[in-house]
Write an enzyme that holds these catalytic residues in place. Structure first.
Site, short mmCIF file in Angstrom:
data_model
loop_
_atom_site.label_atom_id
_atom_site.label_comp_id
_atom_site.label_asym_id
_atom_site.label_seq_id
_atom_site.Cartn_x
_atom_site.Cartn_y
_atom_site.Cartn_z
N SER A 41 9.65 27.83 87.09
CA SER A 41 10.58 27.60 85.99
C SER A 41 10.99 26.15 85.81
O SER A 41 11.34 25.75 84.71
CB SER A 41 11.82 28.48 86.17
OG SER A 41 12.41 28.28 87.44
N HIS A 51 8.42 33.10 82.67
CA HIS A 51 7.99 32.05 81.74
C HIS A 51 6.54 32.21 81.29
O HIS A 51 6.06 31.40 80.50
CB HIS A 51 8.19 30.67 82.37
CG HIS A 51 9.61 30.40 82.72
ND1 HIS A 51 10.52 29.90 81.82
CD2 HIS A 51 10.30 30.60 83.87
CE1 HIS A 51 11.70 29.77 82.41
NE2 HIS A 51 11.60 30.21 83.65
N LYS A 107 13.51 34.97 77.21
CA LYS A 107 12.74 33.75 77.00
C LYS A 107 11.81 33.93 75.81
O LYS A 107 12.29 34.00 74.71
CB LYS A 107 12.08 33.35 78.32
CG LYS A 107 13.20 32.84 79.24
CD LYS A 107 12.90 32.76 80.69
CE LYS A 107 14.18 32.32 81.40
NZ LYS A 107 14.25 32.74 82.78
C1 LIG Z 1 15.32 32.96 83.73
C2 LIG Z 1 14.71 33.49 84.96
C3 LIG Z 1 15.23 34.62 85.59
C4 LIG Z 1 16.50 35.25 85.16
O1 LIG Z 1 16.35 36.00 84.01
P1 LIG Z 1 17.63 36.34 83.14
O2 LIG Z 1 17.20 37.43 82.26
O3 LIG Z 1 17.96 35.07 82.40
O4 LIG Z 1 18.70 36.73 84.10
C5 LIG Z 1 14.54 35.14 86.67
N1 LIG Z 1 13.43 34.56 87.12
C6 LIG Z 1 12.92 33.44 86.56
C7 LIG Z 1 11.67 32.84 87.12
C8 LIG Z 1 13.55 32.87 85.48
O5 LIG Z 1 13.07 31.76 84.94
#
Ligand SMILES: *Cc1c(COP(=O)(O)O)cnc(C)c1O
Length: 388
Positions: free
Chosen positions: A176, A204, A236
Site C-alpha cells: 500500500s 490495491h 478503493k
Molecule cells: C486500505 C487497506 C485496508 C483497510 O481497508 P478499509 O476498508 O479501508 O478498512 C486493508 N489492507 C490494505 C492493504 C489496505 O490498503
C-alpha cells in the site's frame, strides 16, 4: 498517575510526525476542494474514478429507497439482506472462488480472518511491509508472530524453519505504501511446501490489475489452492465502502461461525451493497479505465525519472517518491500545495524510519495534461527544496 497527553503531542510535533486531517469539501475526483481551496489531487485510492460516478450514486439512491438506510442488526441476527447476499454471489463469481463473505471494512476483514484461523500455538508469518491491519490482526490472534524482510524468499524460509502449529503466510498483494507487487507464485509454492496457507490482502490490486480487474491473483492466474484466503476492499478501486473475503465454502462457513469481528458488528447499509454491485459492473466492463491508468503510470514514471526523482519499482497507480527525511517530505508536499497540487506526505510509523515519501496516486479520472502539470510542479518544488 496522570496521562500526560500534552507531552506526547508535543513530542510528536517535535519529531515532524504530527498528523492533521485535511477537510474535504467536495466529492472525490481529480480536482477537490480542501480547506476552502481547489486543488489538483493525487492522493486518493479511488483508482478507477468511480467514487463519484453517477451510476453508483443512482444505485445508492435506489437502494436506500428500497432497503432503507441502516443495516439494523448483525448478519447472524437479521441484518443479512438481499443486496448483501447478491453482492457476495457476484464477488464469488468475479474472483472465481466458491464463496465470499462481505465485511464492513478491510481492517475488520483482516482481523476476522486471522483471528479465526490461528491462535496460541500457531504461527503467522508477515511481510515486514504488510498493512497495519494485518499486523494488528496477527498480534490479536495470539499466534507466534514473525516478520520476514520485504518480498525476500530467503528470509521467509528462515522464518518457516521456526514455525509451529498451523502456519498462515500473510502478504499484501500490492503493497500500500510502495505500490510494488508480492511474488505470489513463489510465496504460494513455499506455503505449499510447508503445508501452510497463503493469505493475500489485495486491497490495491482489485480493479487495477488482472485482465478483468480481479487483481494480482488473476494477474498471476492463481487458484484457491494457491491462495486459500483472498481479501479485497471496496473503498478503493470499487469506489464504495466495505471489504470481502473470498475462498472455499469451508473457509467462509468457518468465518461465519467463529470470526468475532464478523459476528459482533452491525451489517453495513444494504444500499452500499447496491452501489457496489453497480461498481462491479463498471469495473468489469469498462476496460478503458485500466488502460488509461496504465498510460498515466508510464507517463508519470518517465517524467519523474527524467527529474531524477527516487521512485519505487511499481507498476501500479501507487507511485511513491522517496524523500527520506520526514521534514523534507513535508517541505516538498507543502511546496506542491502552494502550486495547487495535493499529495500525501507519508512518514514513520506508517513507513519505515528514513523512508518518508510523497505517496502519489494516479486514477483513471486524471487526464494526461494533469499528470504533466504534476511533473512540472515536482520539478519546481524539488529545485526550491534543494536550494533552501
Ligand atoms: C486500505 C487497506 C485496508 C483497510 O481497508 P478499509 O476498508 O479501508 O478498512 C486493508 N489492507 C490494505 C492493504 C489496505 O490498503
Amino acid at each position: 498517575m496522570s496521562f500526560d497527553l500534552a507531552a506526547r503531542l508535543a513530542a510528536r510535533q517535535a519529531d515532524n510526525l504530527y498528523r492533521q486531517r485535511p477537510l474535504l469539501q467536495s466529492p472525490q475526483g481529480p480536482v477537490v476542494t480542501v480547506d476552502g481551496k481547489a486543488y489538483l489531487a493525487f492522493s486518493s485510492n479511488d483508482y478507477l474514478g468511480l467514487a463519484n460516478h453517477p451510476k453508483l450514486i443512482e444505485a445508492l439512491q435506489q437502494g436506500a429507497a428500497q432497503w432503507g438506510v441502516g443495516g439494523g442488526a448483525s448478519h447472524l441476527v437479521i441484518g443479512h439482506s438481499e443486496p448483501h447476499h447478491q453482492l457476495e454471489n457476484a464477488l464469488a463469481e468475479f474472483t472465481g472462488r466458491e464463496r465470499v463473505l462481505l465485511m464492513g471494512s478491510g481492517y475488520m476483514a483482516n482481523l476476522a480472518v486471522i483471528t479465526a484461523l490461528v491462535g496460541k500455538g500457531d504461527t503467522v508469518l508477515h511481510d515486514r511491509l504488510n498493512h497495519a491491519s494485518l499486523l494488528d490482526a496477527g498480534l490479536l490472534s495470539g499466534a507466534r508472530f514473525s516478520r520476514y524482510l520485504h518480498n525476500d524468499l530467503d528470509s521467509l524460509k528462515l522464518r518457516f524453519k521456526r514455525a509451529q502449529g498451523n502456519t498462515l503466510l500473510v502478504t499484501d498483494g500490492v503493497f500500500s505504501m510502495d505500490g510494488d507487487l508480492a511474488p505470489l507464485p513463489e510465496l504460494a509454492a513455499q506455503a505449499y511446501a510447508h503445508q501452510a496457507w497463503l493469505m493475500v490482502d489485495d486491497a490495491h490490486g482489485f480493479g487495477v490489475l488482472g485482465k478483468t480487474g480481479a487483481g494480482l491473483v488473476e494477474h498471476y492466474g492463481l487458484s484457491t489452492e494457491d491462495v486459500p484466503v483472498l481479501v479485497g476492499t471496496l473503498g478503493k478501486a470499487f469506489g464504495t465502502s466495505g471489504a470481502f473475503i473470498a475462498g472455499s465454502e469451508a473457509l467462509i462457513e468457518t468465518l461465519i461461525q467463529f470470526a468475532r469481528p464478523y459476528i459482533y458488528t452491525t451489517s453495513s447499509p444494504p444500499a452500499v451493497a447496491c452501489a457496489t454491485l453497480a461498481s462491479l459492473e463498471l469495473l468489469k466492463s469498462e476496460h478503458w479505465r485500466r488502460e488509461h491508468l496504465q498510460q498515466l503510470i508510464a507517463q508519470f514514471r518517465q517524467g519523474a525519472q527524467t527529474l531524477g526523482l527516487n521512485l519505487v519499482e511499481s507498476p501500479t497507480p501507487i507511485q511513491p517518491v522517496i524523500v527520506g527525511d520526514s521534514g523534507a517530505a513535508m517541505a516538498m508536499a507543502n511546496r506542491l500545495r502552494e502550486r495547487g497540487i495535493l499529495v500525501g506526505a507519508i512518514r514513520p510509523p506508517t513507513v519505515p524510519t528514513g523512508s518518508a515519501r510523497l505517496r502519489i496516486t494516479l486514477t483513471a479520472a486524471h487526464s494526461s495534461a494533469q499528470v504533466q502539470q504534476l511533473i512540472e510542479a515536482l520539478a519546481q518544488s524539488q529545485a526550491e527544496v534543494q536550494h533552501g
